[in-house]
Structures are given as structure tokens and as C-alpha cells.
Design a protein around this motif. Structure first.
Motif, mmCIF file in Angstrom:
data_model
loop_
_atom_site.group_PDB
_atom_site.id
_atom_site.type_symbol
_atom_site.label_atom_id
_atom_site.label_comp_id
_atom_site.label_asym_id
_atom_site.label_seq_id
_atom_site.Cartn_x
_atom_site.Cartn_y
_atom_site.Cartn_z
ATOM 1 N N THR A 115 -3.344 -6.688 -4.419
ATOM 2 C CA THR A 115 -3.771 -7.196 -2.768
ATOM 3 C C THR A 115 -2.799 -8.427 -2.426
ATOM 4 N N SER A 159 0.787 -1.129 -0.036
ATOM 5 C CA SER A 159 0.028 -0.026 0.017
ATOM 6 C C SER A 159 0.806 1.219 -0.130
ATOM 7 N N ASN A 212 -0.160 -6.796 3.337
ATOM 8 C CA ASN A 212 -0.538 -5.343 3.626
ATOM 9 C C ASN A 212 -0.026 -4.990 5.246
#
Length: 537
Positions: free
Chosen positions: A495, A436, A499
Motif C-alpha cells: 500500500t 493496484s 493509489n
């Protein structure tokens, strides 16, 4: 946020200039509109902004063709922070205008929080009946009370016949230092350990000049200069008074900071005779051998910061002696470590352990060692050490080269933005960062993917991650650690990477109010010079 700029009309002697404030964090299109007002170019004229050292030109709508090897950017789509936060100056001119129309060198003096009337003129120096600047400047700032003295001193230094390469203007270090503001002189004095509180400006300049001309001080300063910087200095001595090409400043700016190179408003420069004399005294074969050894050891310590944070001195010694001609004894190696000036050394020797200084804060290095477990230390090759030390990330890695090519060819970013992106990606991957953060950084640079591009990017970033030398693995890559490759899941590509962020990253050093010079260690703790780390961003 606002920038303070000094806008100097090229080719004027004594220099004609305006010190101004302009709004920060805008597009270059808005910046150009402010600059046109400040230099009084006709409204609606075509303009060009050129960052020579970055080989970047910026024009309205990206019109026309760039110089050979330059990247052309669209002013309306490029944010000022992308270049003005890391570069020191740029050229502003009318694009395609007659040669008689003046062009300007714009020095970026500082960027500050808060608000300032922008654009506005703080102070100006111009000749009588100036044919270009007809408006009177606004009330000068109290912070510029020394400006008149600065200009007078600079003009005194520059008094001479017309500049011709090979001639001399015979400056002194003291006269050149008089062109600094008093607060900057006090800062330099503080860096040198001099106490000048309560002194007049001329007294401070004299004291600083005497200090930097001491053989032991000059020796310490040149000891940490790299080969390119020393060669540039020695060439400058031979060239006497010479015109400095824009691309030369990268290797000369540290000399200018120390007063060892005098620069003039007409882009000429000269090494004072007194500086050349002292350098001739210290420049022995023994000194050059020592300087080479010190710089190679500094490169090895940079790798400690990238790959280990903390390592036995003997591990770093194994790294050091790989280079041909540097196979010295271990005791000599330890002696060499102690030769490095403290402010230029990023590691502390503690009980035969070399530890990154910034990781000593709150014993953070111990937490990192626990994460690393009992893994052995990867010993990088000489080529790897030089690559990381010079560039900040592994430019010779096939994975990083493929990703860089994708960013330039398919995402149409400039070479400079590509380097900035890969630099950030390496830091995140090497310290078990998060996807991210990478995506957010790319988005800030204006890099946004469509579905097809995102799929390609995800495969490339996976390959980059799995071939990145990681802090947690003491320099080994996930591909070299059995079973450690990230298990990328199926589904949405962006994704797939984990993360969560495990705080093993090297800590930022406490904020400091002192001036950071280009060749100082970067405050972020990376181990690189500021100009080659956060300064380049």
C-alpha cells in the motif's frame, strides 16, 4: 468468447485442414481436449502444444523435459489468453508418439465476442478415404463461401515437382493473392487506396498485384522495413524456394502480408521473380541510406511517444544526430520527416512541434504539457532509444533486470510472461500509474505473492519506479528530479505506492474495424509496431 482456428495436417499436399470454432478463455488442458476431438486423436492420449516463436511448450501436468531453451508450462494452470491472444499459430501433436502419427499446425484466425457452438467444424478439405478423419464436417458457414476457391487457388500456386531447396515453383503475386478470401483482398485494396467495390475476386487480385509491384509502392513499403527485415528478404531471394524454419516468420510475415513472399502449406516459401525484379530496380545505395535514416528517425519518434508526447522538432533533431553518420542539417532532418509514409509515422509536425498523433485528439497533449511544466527535455542515448524501440521497456536498466530476475527465479514465470509483466509495469510507472493496476495485472498472469515475496517485490518495484523515465518529467527519473522520489510509507508494503491515478496516460486511439498488420503502428498510441507492443501481449 470463441476462437476460430484453421487446423492443417502437416506434410499434406494439397493441404488437409479443418476450420473450427473452440471456446476461448479456458485452460490449455480444456483446449487440448477440444483439439483432440477435432483432429480425432485417441481419447486420453498425451499431447503437446508448442508455440515455437515464444519458445514455450505446454503439456498435461507439465510432464517431461522441454526442448533446449524452451519453457515448459502446465496445461491445467495456463490460460489460453496468455498466448493465443498474441500469437498467430502453434503446433499440436501427440507427446512421445510414433512419427507416423500426424501433427498439426493450428492457425489462430480470430477471437470474437459472443457464443459459437464449440468445438465445431465449420469447413474441411480432405482427401478421399482419409485414414484419420472419419467423421463428416458440420454444415459450413456462409462466411466460408470462398473457401473452395481459396483452396483451389492455393493448390494452383503450389503445383510443382517435389519441393527441394533451390528449385522454384514460379508463383505470381496475383496467384498467391487468389488464396486470400475476397473480404481480406478488399481490405488490402482499401489499405492501398484502391477502389474495388463490385469487382470479382480475380479482378481485385489482379489490381492489388499490379499496385504492390509498382516501384514507388514497393519503395514506400521497404522504406519503413528495418535492417533485420530487409536482410531476411534479400536472403529469401537468394534461397529461391526454401523451407522456412519456425523462428524465421517473425521477419518474413510482413512480406507475406504484402504478397512479396509466397508461403506454401508444406512450410516452404518463395519470393516471386517479378517481386525480385522490381526490388532490384529500387535497391540503390541512395535508397538504402534513406531507409536507414527513416528507420532511425522512426526510432526517435518512438521515444517522443514514451518520454514527451510533444516536443520541439529541434529537440528530436538533437536526439537523431547523436547516432554516428546521422549528423545531417536541420532542414534535411525536416525533409526526412516528410519522407516517412503517413500511415507509418506516429507523430504530426505542427508549428515546429512533433506531437504524438493520438494525443492530438481533443488536444490532450496540452494537458500533458501543463503537467510537465517548464522542465527541460531529457535526451536519451542511442542505446536507450534502440532498447525502448525494440523491446518496449528499458531492458538494460539494472532495476528492471533485478525485478525480472526475481519474477523468473522466485515466482517461476516464463521469460515471455516476465517480459509481458515488465512491459505493463513500465507503462504504469512511466505514466504515474497505480500500484493496484500492477498487482491486478500480475494476478491475472497467475503471479501471487506470499508475505516474504511481497516484501521483496515491494522493494524491487520501488526501485523500478524511482528509476523509470517518466512522461511527467519529460524523460527524467524521480531519482534525477530532486525531491520527486515517492515517499514510501512504513507499514504494509503493497500500500506504500500512491493509489490515485492521474490521467496523463496517452489515450487509446478510436477503435477501428480495419485489419491491423504486424508492422502497423500499435493502436494504443505507444509508437511501437503492433507486433512489438499490444500484439506481443
Amino acid at each position: 468468447m470463441f476462437y476460430q482456428l484453421k487446423i492443417t495436417r502437416k506434410g499434406t499436399k494439397p493441404p488437409v485442414w479443418r476450420r473450427c470454432t473452440v471456446a476461448a478463455d479456458v485452460t490449455f488442458a480444456k483446449m487440448a481436449a477440444m483439439l483432440e476431438n477435432l483432429v480425432q486423436y485417441p481419447a486420453g492420449s498425451s499431447y503437446e502444444i508448442e508455440f515455437f516463436q515464444k519458445k514455450v511448450q505446454i503439456r498435461e501436468n507439465g510432464d517431461g523435459e522441454a526442448k533446449n531453451n524452451f519453457t515448459l508450462l502446465n496445461a491445467g494452470e495456463t490460460e489460453t489468453a496468455e498466448l493465443m491472444d498474441s500469437e498467430k499459430w502453434f503446433t499440436f501433436r501427440q507427446y512421445g508418439a510414433d512419427k507416423e502419427v500426424p501433427e498439426y499446425r493450428v492457425d489462430i484466425e480470430k477471437k470474437e465476442e459472443g457464443t459459437a457452438e464449440a468445438p465445431s467444424i465449420i469447413k474441411e478439405v480432405k482427401g478421399e478415404d482419409d485414414p484419420y478423419w472419419m467423421e463428416a464436417p458440420e454444415k459450413e458457414s456462409a462466411a466460408d463461401e470462398d473457401v473452395a476457391a481459396v483452396v483451389e487457388a492455393a493448390a494452383r500456386v503450389a503445383e510443382s515437382a517435389e519441393a527441394v531447396t533451390g528449385s522454384r515453383r514460379n508463383p505470381t503475386v496475383k496467384d498467391f493473392l487468389m488464396s486470400y478470401r475476397k473480404e481480406d483482398l478488399l481490405s488490402i485494396a482499401g489499405e492501398l487506396g484502391l477502389h474495388c467495390k463490385g469487382m470479382e475476386k480475380e479482378e481485385i487480385a489482379a489490381k492489388v498485384s499490379a499496385e504492390v509491384l509498382k516501384p514507388e509502392v514497393m519503395k514506400a513499403n521497404f522504406l519503413v522495413a528495418d535492417d533485420q527485415e530487409v536482410q531476411a528478404f534479400e536472403a529469401a531471394v537468394q534461397r529461391k524456394c526454401f523451407h522456412v524454419a519456425d523462428g524465421e516468420w517473425a521477419t518474413l510475415e510482413w512480406l507475406n502480408d504484402m504478397g512479396y513472399l509466397v508461403s506454401y502449406s508444406d512450410d516452404y516459401a518463395e519470393v516471386p521473380a517479378e517481386v525480385a525484379a522490381v526490388y532490384s530496380e529500387i535497391n540503390t545505395p541512395e535508397f538504402q541510406t534513406l531507409r536507414s535514416q527513416v528507420n532511425w528517425l522512426k526510432d526517435c519518434l518512438v521515444m517522443v511517444s514514451y518520454l514527451y508526447v510533444s516536443a520541439p522538432a529541434k529537440t528530436v533533431y538533437e536526439m537523431f544526430k547523436q547516432k554516428k553518420g546521422f549528423d545531417i542539417g536541420y532542414d534535411k532532418f525536416i525533409e526526412l520527416y516528410h519522407v516517412i509514409p503517413e500511415k507509418a509515422c506516429i507523430c504530426e509536425l505542427v508549428d515546429d512541434q512533433l506531437i504524438l498523433k493520438s494525443a492530438l485528439i481533443n488536444n490532450i497533449y496540452k494537458d500533458i504539457e501543463r503537467r510537465q511544466g517548464g522542465r527541460k527535455f531529457y535526451i536519451p542515448s542511442v542505446d536507450e532509444i534502440l532498447d525502448y524501440s525494440r523491446n518496449g521497456y528499458p531492458t538494460k536498466s539494472a532495476s528492471y533486470q533485478k525485478l525480472g530476475k526475481f519474477l523468473m527465479d522466485e515466482m517461476k514465470v516464463s521469460d515471455a510472461v516476465k517480459d509481458q509483466a515488465l512491459f505493463f509495469i513500465y507503462k504504469e510507472c512511466s505514466m504515474d500509474g497505480r500500484i493496484s493496476a500492477i498487482m491486478e495485472n500480475l494476478n491475472q498472469k497467475g503471479i501471487q505473492f506470499n508475505d516474504e515475496q511481497l516484501e521483496k517485490f515491494t522493494k524491487l518495484i520501488m526501485d523500478v519506479n524511482n528509476n523509470t523515465r517518466m512522461l511527467e518529467f519529460r524523460g527524467y527519473t524521480p531519482n534525477e528530479i530532486s525531491g520527486a522520489v515517492w515517499p514510501f510509507a512504513t507499514g504494509k508494503p503493497h500500500t506504500a505506492m500512491p493509489n490515485s491515478f492521474v490521467p496523463t496516460a496517452m489515450p487509446m486511439q478510436p477503435a477501428s474495424t480495419r485489419k491491423i498488420y504486424p508492422n502497423d503502428p500499435c493502436p494504443c498510441g505507444s509508437g511501437k509496431k503492433y507486433k512489438k507492443c499490444c500484439g506481443r501481449r
